[in-house]
Design a protein around this motif. Structure first.
Motif, PDB file in Angstrom:
ATOM      1  N   LEU A   3       0.739  -1.011  -0.056  1.00 39.83           N
ATOM      2  CA  LEU A   3       0.302  -0.032  -0.032  1.00 39.83           C
ATOM      3  C   LEU A   3       0.966   1.371   0.052  1.00 39.83           C
ATOM      4  CD1 LEU A   3      -0.304   0.965   3.476  1.00 39.83           C
ATOM      5  CD2 LEU A   3      -0.918  -1.404   3.121  1.00 39.83           C
ATOM      6  N   GLU A   4       0.287   2.244  -0.485  1.00 46.21           N
ATOM      7  CA  GLU A   4       1.132   3.503  -0.710  1.00 46.21           C
ATOM      8  C   GLU A   4       0.397   4.579   0.496  1.00 46.21           C
ATOM      9  OE1 GLU A   4       1.099   7.624  -3.364  1.00 46.21           O
ATOM     10  OE2 GLU A   4       0.262   5.724  -4.255  1.00 46.21           O
ATOM     11  N   LEU A   5       1.335   5.021   0.977  1.00 42.37           N
ATOM     12  CA  LEU A   5       1.067   6.134   2.379  1.00 42.37           C
ATOM     13  C   LEU A   5       2.089   7.358   2.061  1.00 42.37           C
ATOM     14  CD1 LEU A   5       0.649   3.983   5.340  1.00 42.37           C
ATOM     15  CD2 LEU A   5      -1.062   5.039   4.071  1.00 42.37           C
ATOM     16  N   GLY A   6       1.423   8.440   1.451  1.00 39.85           N
ATOM     17  CA  GLY A   6       2.306   9.587   0.958  1.00 39.85           C
ATOM     18  C   GLY A   6       3.109   8.981  -0.136  1.00 39.85           C
ATOM     19  N   LYS A   7       4.490   9.084  -0.011  1.00 37.90           N
ATOM     20  CA  LYS A   7       5.334   8.509  -1.254  1.00 37.90           C
ATOM     21  C   LYS A   7       5.787   7.291  -1.010  1.00 37.90           C
ATOM     22  CE  LYS A   7       6.307  13.336  -2.778  1.00 37.90           C
ATOM     23  NZ  LYS A   7       7.012  14.379  -3.353  1.00 37.90           N
ATOM     24  N   VAL A  57     -13.664   0.070  15.343  1.00 32.37           N
ATOM     25  CA  VAL A  57     -14.299  -0.637  14.277  1.00 32.37           C
ATOM     26  C   VAL A  57     -13.683  -0.215  12.878  1.00 32.37           C
ATOM     27  CG1 VAL A  57     -16.400  -1.206  13.357  1.00 32.37           C
ATOM     28  CG2 VAL A  57     -16.550  -1.054  15.702  1.00 32.37           C
ATOM     29  N   VAL A  58     -13.416  -1.199  12.270  1.00 31.65           N
ATOM     30  CA  VAL A  58     -12.785  -0.614  10.643  1.00 31.65           C
ATOM     31  C   VAL A  58     -13.882   0.040   9.704  1.00 31.65           C
ATOM     32  CG1 VAL A  58     -11.630  -1.430   8.596  1.00 31.65           C
ATOM     33  CG2 VAL A  58     -11.225  -2.525  10.857  1.00 31.65           C
ATOM     34  N   PRO A  59     -13.520   1.031   9.499  1.00 28.48           N
ATOM     35  CA  PRO A  59     -14.625   1.765   8.492  1.00 28.48           C
ATOM     36  C   PRO A  59     -14.687   1.229   7.204  1.00 28.48           C
ATOM     37  CG  PRO A  59     -13.067   3.550   9.357  1.00 28.48           C
ATOM     38  CD  PRO A  59     -12.684   2.044   9.656  1.00 28.48           C
ATOM     39  N   GLU A  60     -15.945   1.431   6.622  1.00 30.23           N
ATOM     40  CA  GLU A  60     -16.291   0.618   5.271  1.00 30.23           C
ATOM     41  C   GLU A  60     -15.311   1.465   4.564  1.00 30.23           C
ATOM     42  OE1 GLU A  60     -18.432  -1.559   4.151  1.00 30.23           O
ATOM     43  OE2 GLU A  60     -18.819  -1.591   6.470  1.00 30.23           O
ATOM     44  N   GLY A  61     -14.944   0.698   3.501  1.00 34.39           N
ATOM     45  CA  GLY A  61     -13.895   1.116   2.348  1.00 34.39           C
ATOM     46  C   GLY A  61     -12.379   1.324   2.908  1.00 34.39           C
ATOM     47  N   CYS A  81      -6.649   3.269  10.091  1.00 27.88           N
ATOM     48  CA  CYS A  81      -6.976   2.330   8.872  1.00 27.88           C
ATOM     49  C   CYS A  81      -6.660   3.025   7.491  1.00 27.88           C
ATOM     50  CB  CYS A  81      -8.585   2.079   8.775  1.00 27.88           C
ATOM     51  SG  CYS A  81      -8.917   1.051  10.516  1.00 27.88           S
ATOM     52  N   VAL A  82      -6.617   2.008   6.431  1.00 25.67           N
ATOM     53  CA  VAL A  82      -5.908   2.575   4.981  1.00 25.67           C
ATOM     54  C   VAL A  82      -7.195   2.463   4.219  1.00 25.67           C
ATOM     55  CG1 VAL A  82      -4.390   1.726   3.478  1.00 25.67           C
ATOM     56  CG2 VAL A  82      -3.919   1.671   5.665  1.00 25.67           C
ATOM     57  N   PRO A  83      -7.519   3.411   3.299  1.00 23.98           N
ATOM     58  CA  PRO A  83      -8.700   3.519   2.581  1.00 23.98           C
ATOM     59  C   PRO A  83      -8.004   2.182   1.016  1.00 23.98           C
ATOM     60  CG  PRO A  83      -7.826   5.432   2.702  1.00 23.98           C
ATOM     61  CD  PRO A  83      -6.949   4.689   3.502  1.00 23.98           C
ATOM     62  N   LEU A  84      -9.120   1.580   0.707  1.00 28.60           N
ATOM     63  CA  LEU A  84      -8.895   0.388  -0.131  1.00 28.60           C
ATOM     64  C   LEU A  84      -8.313   0.841  -1.415  1.00 28.60           C
ATOM     65  CD1 LEU A  84     -12.406  -1.594   0.038  1.00 28.60           C
ATOM     66  CD2 LEU A  84      -9.831  -2.278   0.872  1.00 28.60           C
ATOM     67  N   GLU A  85      -8.561   2.297  -1.852  1.00 22.81           N
ATOM     68  CA  GLU A  85      -8.013   2.625  -3.153  1.00 22.81           C
ATOM     69  C   GLU A  85      -6.310   3.182  -2.848  1.00 22.81           C
ATOM     70  OE1 GLU A  85     -10.043   6.371  -1.051  1.00 22.81           O
ATOM     71  OE2 GLU A  85     -10.605   4.387  -1.461  1.00 22.81           O
ATOM     72  N   LYS A  86      -6.009   2.917  -1.803  1.00 20.52           N
ATOM     73  CA  LYS A  86      -4.438   3.105  -1.669  1.00 20.52           C
ATOM     74  C   LYS A  86      -3.689   1.774  -1.881  1.00 20.52           C
ATOM     75  CE  LYS A  86      -4.118   7.357  -0.431  1.00 20.52           C
ATOM     76  NZ  LYS A  86      -3.297   8.322  -1.385  1.00 20.52           N
ATOM     77  N   LEU A  87      -4.392   0.658  -1.830  1.00 24.87           N
ATOM     78  CA  LEU A  87      -3.796  -0.638  -2.079  1.00 24.87           C
ATOM     79  C   LEU A  87      -3.253  -0.555  -3.519  1.00 24.87           C
ATOM     80  CD1 LEU A  87      -6.295  -3.347  -0.813  1.00 24.87           C
ATOM     81  CD2 LEU A  87      -4.338  -2.652   0.407  1.00 24.87           C
ATOM     82  N   GLU A  88      -1.971  -1.136  -3.315  1.00 25.37           N
ATOM     83  CA  GLU A  88      -1.317  -1.247  -4.912  1.00 25.37           C
ATOM     84  C   GLU A  88      -1.068  -2.656  -5.607  1.00 25.37           C
ATOM     85  OE1 GLU A  88       2.622   0.427  -4.043  1.00 25.37           O
ATOM     86  OE2 GLU A  88       1.982   2.423  -3.784  1.00 25.37           O
ATOM     87  N   ALA A  89      -1.143  -3.437  -4.679  1.00 24.87           N
ATOM     88  CA  ALA A  89      -0.773  -4.938  -5.257  1.00 24.87           C
ATOM     89  C   ALA A  89      -1.053  -5.954  -4.117  1.00 24.87           C
ATOM     90  CB  ALA A  89       0.731  -4.943  -5.695  1.00 24.87           C
ATOM     91  N   ILE A  90      -1.136  -7.320  -4.350  1.00 20.37           N
ATOM     92  CA  ILE A  90      -1.250  -8.165  -3.615  1.00 20.37           C
ATOM     93  C   ILE A  90       0.028  -9.092  -3.386  1.00 20.37           C
ATOM     94  CG2 ILE A  90      -2.335 -10.340  -2.820  1.00 20.37           C
ATOM     95  CD1 ILE A  90      -4.984  -9.111  -4.025  1.00 20.37           C
ATOM     96  N   VAL A  91       0.593  -9.392  -2.392  1.00 22.27           N
ATOM     97  CA  VAL A  91       1.798 -10.161  -2.306  1.00 22.27           C
ATOM     98  C   VAL A  91       1.551 -11.563  -2.447  1.00 22.27           C
ATOM     99  CG1 VAL A  91       3.698 -11.009  -0.890  1.00 22.27           C
ATOM    100  CG2 VAL A  91       2.997  -8.582  -0.796  1.00 22.27           C
ATOM    101  N   TRP A  92       2.064 -12.328  -3.414  1.00 22.30           N
ATOM    102  CA  TRP A  92       1.919 -13.633  -3.432  1.00 22.30           C
ATOM    103  C   TRP A  92       2.939 -14.708  -3.551  1.00 22.30           C
ATOM    104  CZ3 TRP A  92       3.793 -16.200  -7.903  1.00 22.30           C
ATOM    105  CH2 TRP A  92       4.220 -15.371  -8.830  1.00 22.30           C
TER     106      TRP A  92
END
Length: 105
Positions: A3-7, A57-61, A81-92
């Motif tokens: 996830l991205e937070l700032g830069k 309680v984790v907010p919606e989104g 909590c981190v907004p879903l739109e900040k997710l960059e990828a899933i580690v697999w």
């Protein structure tokens, strides 16, 4: 997840999903009152409430994330909590440490 937070980008484990009650106390994580079984952590790891966000309680989104290096991790306990739109990828796949190399479930 990455996830991205700032830069900066961080790799963190998703702990809480939208609508779930996350509580950290007595060195453990509880989701909706049930202890979270974290078999991926060494048995000596204790999760402490290192920031302002340790009972919520984790907010919606949004998601609640934490690093596996709990004593040295900047994560949702500190920045919330981190907004879903900040997710960059899933580690697999994991490369390090070498003894755990392979697919991540």
């Amino acid at each position: 997840y990455i996830l991205e937070l700032g830069k900066d980008s961080y790799i963190k484990r998703v702990i809480g999903l939208p609508g779930e009650h996350v509580k950290i106390e007595n060195g453990k994580v509880y989701i909706n009152g049930e202890e979270l079984k974290e078999n991926y952590l060494q048995s000596t790891v204790k999760t402490e409430p290192t920031g302002a966000f340790s009972d919520l309680v984790v907010p919606e989104g949004c998601i609640f994330v934490m690093g596996d290096n709990r004593s040295g991790s900047d994560d949702s306990r500190k920045f919330g909590c981190v907004p879903l739109e900040k997710l960059e990828a899933i580690v697999w796949i994991r490369f390090w440490p070498f003894n755990l190399f392979g697919k991540v479930d």
